[in-house]
Design a protein around this motif. Structure first.
Motif, PDB file in Angstrom:
ATOM      1  N   ARG A   1     -81.923  -1.615 -29.989  1.00  0.00           N
ATOM      2  CA  ARG A   1     -82.196  -1.466 -28.561  1.00  0.00           C
ATOM      3  C   ARG A   1     -82.980  -2.651 -27.994  1.00  0.00           C
ATOM      4  N   GLU A   2     -83.570  -3.466 -28.865  1.00  0.00           N
ATOM      5  CA  GLU A   2     -84.332  -4.640 -28.429  1.00  0.00           C
ATOM      6  C   GLU A   2     -83.513  -5.917 -28.566  1.00  0.00           C
ATOM      7  N   SER A   3     -82.238  -5.783 -28.961  1.00  0.00           N
ATOM      8  CA  SER A   3     -81.397  -6.949 -29.219  1.00  0.00           C
ATOM      9  C   SER A   3     -80.757  -7.486 -27.942  1.00  0.00           C
ATOM     10  N   ALA A   4     -80.610  -8.820 -27.897  1.00  0.00           N
ATOM     11  CA  ALA A   4     -79.961  -9.461 -26.751  1.00  0.00           C
ATOM     12  C   ALA A   4     -78.444  -9.476 -26.876  1.00  0.00           C
ATOM     13  N   ASP A   5     -77.898  -9.006 -27.987  1.00  0.00           N
ATOM     14  CA  ASP A   5     -76.443  -8.954 -28.160  1.00  0.00           C
ATOM     15  C   ASP A   5     -75.853  -8.017 -27.107  1.00  0.00           C
ATOM     16  N   PRO A   6     -75.027  -8.515 -26.189  1.00  0.00           N
ATOM     17  CA  PRO A   6     -74.507  -7.656 -25.114  1.00  0.00           C
ATOM     18  C   PRO A   6     -73.708  -6.461 -25.611  1.00  0.00           C
ATOM     19  N   LYS A   7     -73.117  -6.560 -26.808  1.00  0.00           N
ATOM     20  CA  LYS A   7     -72.346  -5.436 -27.342  1.00  0.00           C
ATOM     21  C   LYS A   7     -73.234  -4.226 -27.647  1.00  0.00           C
ATOM     22  N   LEU A   8     -74.518  -4.489 -27.917  1.00  0.00           N
ATOM     23  CA  LEU A   8     -75.445  -3.407 -28.265  1.00  0.00           C
ATOM     24  C   LEU A   8     -76.020  -2.715 -27.043  1.00  0.00           C
ATOM     25  N   ALA A   9     -75.826  -3.299 -25.862  1.00  0.00           N
ATOM     26  CA  ALA A   9     -76.314  -2.685 -24.615  1.00  0.00           C
ATOM     27  C   ALA A   9     -77.780  -2.284 -24.746  1.00  0.00           C
ATOM     28  N   GLY A  10     -78.600  -3.243 -25.184  1.00  0.00           N
ATOM     29  CA  GLY A  10     -80.021  -2.978 -25.312  1.00  0.00           C
ATOM     30  C   GLY A  10     -80.739  -3.108 -23.982  1.00  0.00           C
ATOM     31  N   GLY A  11     -82.030  -2.805 -23.981  1.00  0.00           N
ATOM     32  CA  GLY A  11     -82.833  -2.930 -22.769  1.00  0.00           C
ATOM     33  C   GLY A  11     -82.954  -1.628 -22.005  1.00  0.00           C
TER      34      GLY A  11
ATOM     35  N   ALA B   1     -70.626   3.281 -23.309  1.00  0.00           N
ATOM     36  CA  ALA B   1     -70.137   1.965 -23.717  1.00  0.00           C
ATOM     37  C   ALA B   1     -70.957   0.905 -23.005  1.00  0.00           C
ATOM     38  N   ALA B   2     -70.798  -0.344 -23.443  1.00  0.00           N
ATOM     39  CA  ALA B   2     -71.566  -1.438 -22.853  1.00  0.00           C
ATOM     40  C   ALA B   2     -70.968  -1.945 -21.555  1.00  0.00           C
ATOM     41  N   THR B   3     -69.660  -1.743 -21.358  1.00  0.00           N
ATOM     42  CA  THR B   3     -68.984  -2.238 -20.162  1.00  0.00           C
ATOM     43  C   THR B   3     -68.025  -1.184 -19.629  1.00  0.00           C
ATOM     44  N   VAL B   4     -67.668  -1.334 -18.368  1.00  0.00           N
ATOM     45  CA  VAL B   4     -66.669  -0.449 -17.769  1.00  0.00           C
ATOM     46  C   VAL B   4     -65.346  -0.567 -18.518  1.00  0.00           C
ATOM     47  N   ALA B   5     -64.959  -1.797 -18.875  1.00  0.00           N
ATOM     48  CA  ALA B   5     -63.690  -1.999 -19.572  1.00  0.00           C
ATOM     49  C   ALA B   5     -63.666  -1.248 -20.899  1.00  0.00           C
ATOM     50  N   ASP B   6     -64.764  -1.294 -21.648  1.00  0.00           N
ATOM     51  CA  ASP B   6     -64.827  -0.575 -22.926  1.00  0.00           C
ATOM     52  C   ASP B   6     -64.807   0.930 -22.707  1.00  0.00           C
ATOM     53  N   ALA B   7     -65.530   1.394 -21.701  1.00  0.00           N
ATOM     54  CA  ALA B   7     -65.559   2.834 -21.410  1.00  0.00           C
ATOM     55  C   ALA B   7     -64.173   3.335 -21.022  1.00  0.00           C
ATOM     56  N   GLU B   8     -63.434   2.518 -20.293  1.00  0.00           N
ATOM     57  CA  GLU B   8     -62.082   2.910 -19.892  1.00  0.00           C
ATOM     58  C   GLU B   8     -61.153   2.985 -21.090  1.00  0.00           C
ATOM     59  N   GLN B   9     -61.430   2.208 -22.148  1.00  0.00           N
ATOM     60  CA  GLN B   9     -60.650   2.331 -23.377  1.00  0.00           C
ATOM     61  C   GLN B   9     -60.844   3.705 -24.015  1.00  0.00           C
ATOM     62  N   LEU B  10     -62.070   4.182 -24.016  1.00  0.00           N
ATOM     63  CA  LEU B  10     -62.351   5.515 -24.545  1.00  0.00           C
ATOM     64  C   LEU B  10     -61.610   6.580 -23.753  1.00  0.00           C
ATOM     65  N   LEU B  11     -61.693   6.482 -22.431  1.00  0.00           N
ATOM     66  CA  LEU B  11     -61.014   7.458 -21.586  1.00  0.00           C
ATOM     67  C   LEU B  11     -59.503   7.412 -21.797  1.00  0.00           C
ATOM     68  N   ALA B  12     -58.945   6.208 -21.925  1.00  0.00           N
ATOM     69  CA  ALA B  12     -57.503   6.071 -22.151  1.00  0.00           C
ATOM     70  C   ALA B  12     -57.103   6.707 -23.480  1.00  0.00           C
ATOM     71  N   ALA B  13     -57.937   6.556 -24.519  1.00  0.00           N
ATOM     72  CA  ALA B  13     -57.639   7.172 -25.814  1.00  0.00           C
ATOM     73  C   ALA B  13     -57.650   8.691 -25.704  1.00  0.00           C
ATOM     74  N   SER B  14     -58.557   9.227 -24.906  1.00  0.00           N
ATOM     75  CA  SER B  14     -58.603  10.672 -24.700  1.00  0.00           C
ATOM     76  C   SER B  14     -57.324  11.164 -24.019  1.00  0.00           C
ATOM     77  N   GLN B  15     -56.889  10.412 -23.024  1.00  0.00           N
ATOM     78  CA  GLN B  15     -55.675  10.792 -22.306  1.00  0.00           C
ATOM     79  C   GLN B  15     -54.438  10.655 -23.183  1.00  0.00           C
ATOM     80  N   GLU B  16     -54.399   9.620 -24.017  1.00  0.00           N
ATOM     81  CA  GLU B  16     -53.233   9.399 -24.880  1.00  0.00           C
ATOM     82  C   GLU B  16     -53.143  10.431 -26.001  1.00  0.00           C
ATOM     83  N   THR B  17     -54.282  10.794 -26.563  1.00  0.00           N
ATOM     84  CA  THR B  17     -54.282  11.747 -27.683  1.00  0.00           C
ATOM     85  C   THR B  17     -54.369  13.197 -27.229  1.00  0.00           C
ATOM     86  N   GLY B  18     -54.787  13.403 -25.981  1.00  0.00           N
ATOM     87  CA  GLY B  18     -54.970  14.764 -25.494  1.00  0.00           C
ATOM     88  C   GLY B  18     -56.228  15.426 -26.031  1.00  0.00           C
ATOM     89  N   LYS B  19     -57.139  14.621 -26.586  1.00  0.00           N
ATOM     90  CA  LYS B  19     -58.354  15.163 -27.176  1.00  0.00           C
ATOM     91  C   LYS B  19     -59.524  15.088 -26.193  1.00  0.00           C
TER      92      LYS B  19
END
Length: 364
Positions: free
Chosen positions: A176-186, A109-127
């Protein structure tokens, strides 16, 4: 056993979402080469990629949208998210809510907060959720782990690691060359996520982060030449370089201790082999010629032999990632890459961004 026969016996039917570089070069071939797994579906809306996927994986279903996959989720055992970085979180969560275990391509993910959403979904669904950090199975990194396991360098002092390339002009339109922070380029997110992950895997969580990030090429919107220094509580320092403007690359890896040093030049051959259409299991997979081996110099002897010269490189083994994914799904074993460890990588990336922006060392 033929590919068709292995498909009939597959325990894990994988649906790959995205068929660009990540999906076509890495994920699909590695899944296809893993006993007990099959490429059961590929999701891409690009007609050229659909044709390419049909040609290489004739038994796989080719889907134009993820909605088709969610509607038929019961016919699959794994979803692999190999799309642009801005879709990792939404697609990963949707897959788990549809009842599927998930592999998400790095950097998660692009941020810790977004990555933690993924982890929370795994814990909630058990997947199951794991992250494709394939560079943990590079030949040089496996060799370093073997050397450290044998304690051949004494107390460690410094780890140096580089991914340097030469691409003199930004690729127009590439996310990957985009400055849009959501794309986590660079480069900090792209190559840096591998280098930081390897350092943290070896030495744990750093206590201080210092970084320099630059846009060297005309028209560059994101960092293309960056450096990160990590300082660990043990006293070890890690210096990491990631660049698109190095016409001659430096050492791929160098690790020093008070009684020895190991250095390695050149990249692991597995990516080039995959790009050339090769797969694990074929003769010579993951190995390299003797003249490409790294060098070690140490005053510690192994088996009575003083080591000062070439040391054989461990074979690279990207296939181990999906073998462990298969076992985690079918046997309940551990996932190959704990998503929590990758969240720590993203935390370091965020600290590095702050360090470079404010020109100071960040304490974690």
């Amino acid at each position: 056993m033929s590919t068709q026969e292995s498909h009939k016996k597959a325990q894990v039917r994988a649906a790959i979402i995205g068929y660009g570089l990540a999906g076509s070069v890495f994920h699909a071939p590695l899944v296809d080469a893993t006993p007990g797994m099959e490429v059961a579906a590929i999701v891409t809306s690009n007609t050229e990629r659909q044709q390419s996927a049909r040609k290489r994986y004739p038994e796989a279903r080719i889907l134009g949208t993820v909605e088709e996959l969610w509607q038929d989720a019961q016919n699959y055992d794994l979803a692999i998210v190999a799309t642009s970085n801005d879709t990792h979180v939404s697609l990963g969560i949707a897959a788990m809510q549809a009842g599927l275990p998930v592999v998400v391509d790095k950097p998660m993910a692009a941020t810790v907060a977004d990555a933690e959403q993924l982890l929370a979904a795994s814990q909630e669904t058990g997947k199951l959720l794991t992250i494709f950090q394939n560079r943990r199975w590079d030949n040089d990194f496996l060799t370093v782990q073997k050397i450290l396991g044998a304690r051949l360098l004494g107390p460690l002092t410094r780890f140096e690691s580089r991914f340097e390339r030469y691409r003199p002009a930004p690729k127009q339109g590439a996310w990957r060359e985009s400055a849009d922070p959501k794309l986590a380029g660079g480069q900090l997110y792209d190559l840096g996520s591998h280098l930081i992950d390897q350092a943290l895997y070896l030495f744990g969580k750093p206590e201080r982060v210092y970084a320099e990030m630059a846009q060297r090429r005309p028209g560059a919107q994101v960092d293309d030449d960056s450096f990160v220094a990590l300082h660990f509580p043990s006293g070890i320092s890690a210096h990491l370089w990631m660049s698109q403007v190095a016409r001659i690359s430096g050492q791929r890896m160098r690790i020093s201790g008070l009684r020895g040093t190991y250095e390695k030049w050149g990249l692991d051959p597995q990516e080039d082999a995959l790009r050339a259409g090769k797969q694990p299991g074929q003769p010579g997979w993951g190995t390299e010629l003797r003249e490409l081996w790294g060098h070690i110099s140490t005053d510690i002897t192994e088996g009575g032999i003083h080591l000062d010269g070439p040391i054989e490189t461990e074979p690279g083994a990207y296939e181990n990632f999906y073998a462990q994914v298969r076992d985690a799904i079918t046997r309940g074993t551990k996932v190959p890459v704990d998503p929590r460890s990758v969240i720590e990588v993203i935390r370091v990336i965020e600290a590095a961004q702050t360090s470079a922006r404010e020109n100071r060392t960040i304490t974690l």
